[in-house]
Design an enzyme around this catalytic site. Structure first.
Site, PDB file in Angstrom:
ATOM      1  N   CYS A 179      -3.955  20.382  10.124  1.00  0.00           N
ATOM      2  CA  CYS A 179      -4.482  21.219  11.265  1.00  0.00           C
ATOM      3  C   CYS A 179      -3.051  22.818  11.427  1.00  0.00           C
ATOM      4  O   CYS A 179      -3.162  23.760  11.905  1.00  0.00           O
ATOM      5  CB  CYS A 179      -4.825  20.836  12.365  1.00  0.00           C
ATOM      6  SG  CYS A 179      -3.734  19.402  13.230  1.00  0.00           S
ATOM      7  N   HIS A 180      -1.912  21.535  11.684  1.00  0.00           N
ATOM      8  CA  HIS A 180      -0.644  22.983  11.947  1.00  0.00           C
ATOM      9  C   HIS A 180      -0.742  24.169  10.882  1.00  0.00           C
ATOM     10  O   HIS A 180       0.322  24.392  11.050  1.00  0.00           O
ATOM     11  CB  HIS A 180       0.620  21.616  11.749  1.00  0.00           C
ATOM     12  CG  HIS A 180       0.758  21.081  10.283  1.00  0.00           C
ATOM     13  ND1 HIS A 180       1.370  20.746   9.764  1.00  0.00           N
ATOM     14  CD2 HIS A 180       1.992  21.480   9.337  1.00  0.00           C
ATOM     15  CE1 HIS A 180       0.744  20.009   8.611  1.00  0.00           C
ATOM     16  NE2 HIS A 180       1.861  21.229   8.461  1.00  0.00           N
ATOM     17  N   GLU A 227       8.150  22.836   6.202  1.00  0.00           N
ATOM     18  CA  GLU A 227       7.296  22.903   4.785  1.00  0.00           C
ATOM     19  C   GLU A 227       8.120  24.134   4.569  1.00  0.00           C
ATOM     20  O   GLU A 227       7.840  23.840   2.723  1.00  0.00           O
ATOM     21  CB  GLU A 227       6.097  23.037   5.067  1.00  0.00           C
ATOM     22  CG  GLU A 227       5.310  21.284   6.318  1.00  0.00           C
ATOM     23  CD  GLU A 227       3.804  21.568   5.121  1.00  0.00           C
ATOM     24  OE1 GLU A 227       3.543  22.369   5.352  1.00  0.00           O
ATOM     25  OE2 GLU A 227       3.441  20.230   6.112  1.00  0.00           O
ATOM     26  N   ASN A 273      -8.855  18.122  14.846  1.00  0.00           N
ATOM     27  CA  ASN A 273      -8.642  16.544  14.292  1.00  0.00           C
ATOM     28  C   ASN A 273      -8.028  15.394  13.909  1.00  0.00           C
ATOM     29  O   ASN A 273      -6.915  15.349  15.569  1.00  0.00           O
ATOM     30  CB  ASN A 273      -7.345  17.783  13.457  1.00  0.00           C
ATOM     31  CG  ASN A 273      -7.082  16.879  12.053  1.00  0.00           C
ATOM     32  OD1 ASN A 273      -7.399  16.309  11.548  1.00  0.00           O
ATOM     33  ND2 ASN A 273      -5.903  17.178  11.735  1.00  0.00           N
ATOM     34  N   TYR A 301      -7.501  31.057  11.345  1.00  0.00           N
ATOM     35  CA  TYR A 301      -8.364  30.401  11.147  1.00  0.00           C
ATOM     36  C   TYR A 301      -9.818  31.691  10.562  1.00  0.00           C
ATOM     37  O   TYR A 301     -10.373  31.012  10.237  1.00  0.00           O
ATOM     38  CB  TYR A 301      -8.834  30.280  13.148  1.00  0.00           C
ATOM     39  CG  TYR A 301      -7.834  29.646  13.536  1.00  0.00           C
ATOM     40  CD1 TYR A 301      -8.094  28.685  13.581  1.00  0.00           C
ATOM     41  CD2 TYR A 301      -6.531  30.486  14.256  1.00  0.00           C
ATOM     42  CE1 TYR A 301      -6.954  27.273  14.209  1.00  0.00           C
ATOM     43  CE2 TYR A 301      -5.856  29.369  14.883  1.00  0.00           C
ATOM     44  CZ  TYR A 301      -6.219  28.185  14.704  1.00  0.00           C
ATOM     45  OH  TYR A 301      -5.026  27.296  15.413  1.00  0.00           O
TER      46      TYR A 301
END
Length: 165
Positions: free
Chosen positions: A127-128, A154, A119, A96
Site C-alpha cells: 500500500c506504500h 525501493e 490493508n 489512487y
C-alpha cells in the site's frame, strides 16, 4: 486459530499474524487501524519462518515480489484493491485514481484510498506504493516517514532503510 510473532525490521518492530497458519496481518508498532493485540491470538515464534525469510530478503534488497500465501479478511471491494496493490511492480507507484481506473472503477479513488488504508498486510501488500494524483505522499497507516523510506528504498535511494544521501 490465530498466532503472532514480532520481528525486527529497519522500520521498527513488525507484528506478523497468522490465521490457521496463513499470514493475515503485518502491522507496524504505531500503525493506524492496528487491531488490539488481544485479536492476534497466542504468541508463537516458530510459525513464521517463510514470512520472516522473505521480509529479510526484501529488506536486504534481494527480493522484489513476495510469494507468501495470504489470507486477506475484508469486503470484496477491499480485496480487489489489495489485489491491485500486489500488481504494482516493485519500485513503481500508482495514484489512487490510476488504481481505481485499473480496477474498472474510475470514479472510486476515494474508496480505493479507504480500502488502501485498511490493508491488513503492510509491506507485503504494498500500500506504500500508492501516492496522490500530483505525485505527493498522502496517508499511510505506518506514518508518512515510513512510506517515504519504503519508496526511497525501493527506488534505490536507500539501502536497508538507511538514507544514502
Amino acid at each position: 486459530m490465530k498466532h503472532y510473532t514480532i520481528t525486527d525490521s529497519p522500520y521498527g518492530p513488525l507484528t506478523l499474524v497468522a490465521d490457521d497458519g496463513v499470514l493475515c496481518g503485518l502491522y507496524m508498532a504505531d500503525q493506524r487501524h492496528r487491531p488490539p493485540e488481544g485479536n492476534f491470538g497466542s504468541r508463537d515464534d516458530t510459525r513464521f519462518g517463510a514470512a520472516e525469510e522473505q521480509l529479510t530478503a526484501y529488506f536486504a534488497g534481494e527480493l522484489t515480489e513476495f510469494t507468501l500465501e495470504l489470507h486477506l479478511h475484508g469486503t470484496p471491494f477491499q480485496r480487489s484493491v489489495w489485489a491491485g496493490l500486489r500488481a504494482i511492480p516493485y519500485g513503481e507507484t500508482r495514484s489512487y485514481g490510476e488504481l481505481a481506473e485499473a480496477l474498472g472503477s474510475p470514479g472510486a479513488s476515494r474508496a480505493v484510498g479507504l480500502a488502501n488504508g485498511r490493508n491488513p498486510i503492510g509491506i507485503i501488500v504494498p500500500c506504500h506504493r500508492v501516492i496522490g494524483a500530483g505525485g505527493g505522499l498522502t496517508g499511510y497507516g505506518g506514518g508518512l516517514h515510513r512510506k517515504r523510506r519504503l519508496l526511497d528504498f525501493e527506488s534505490g535511494a536507500t539501502t536497508a532503510g538507511r538514507t544514502l544521501f
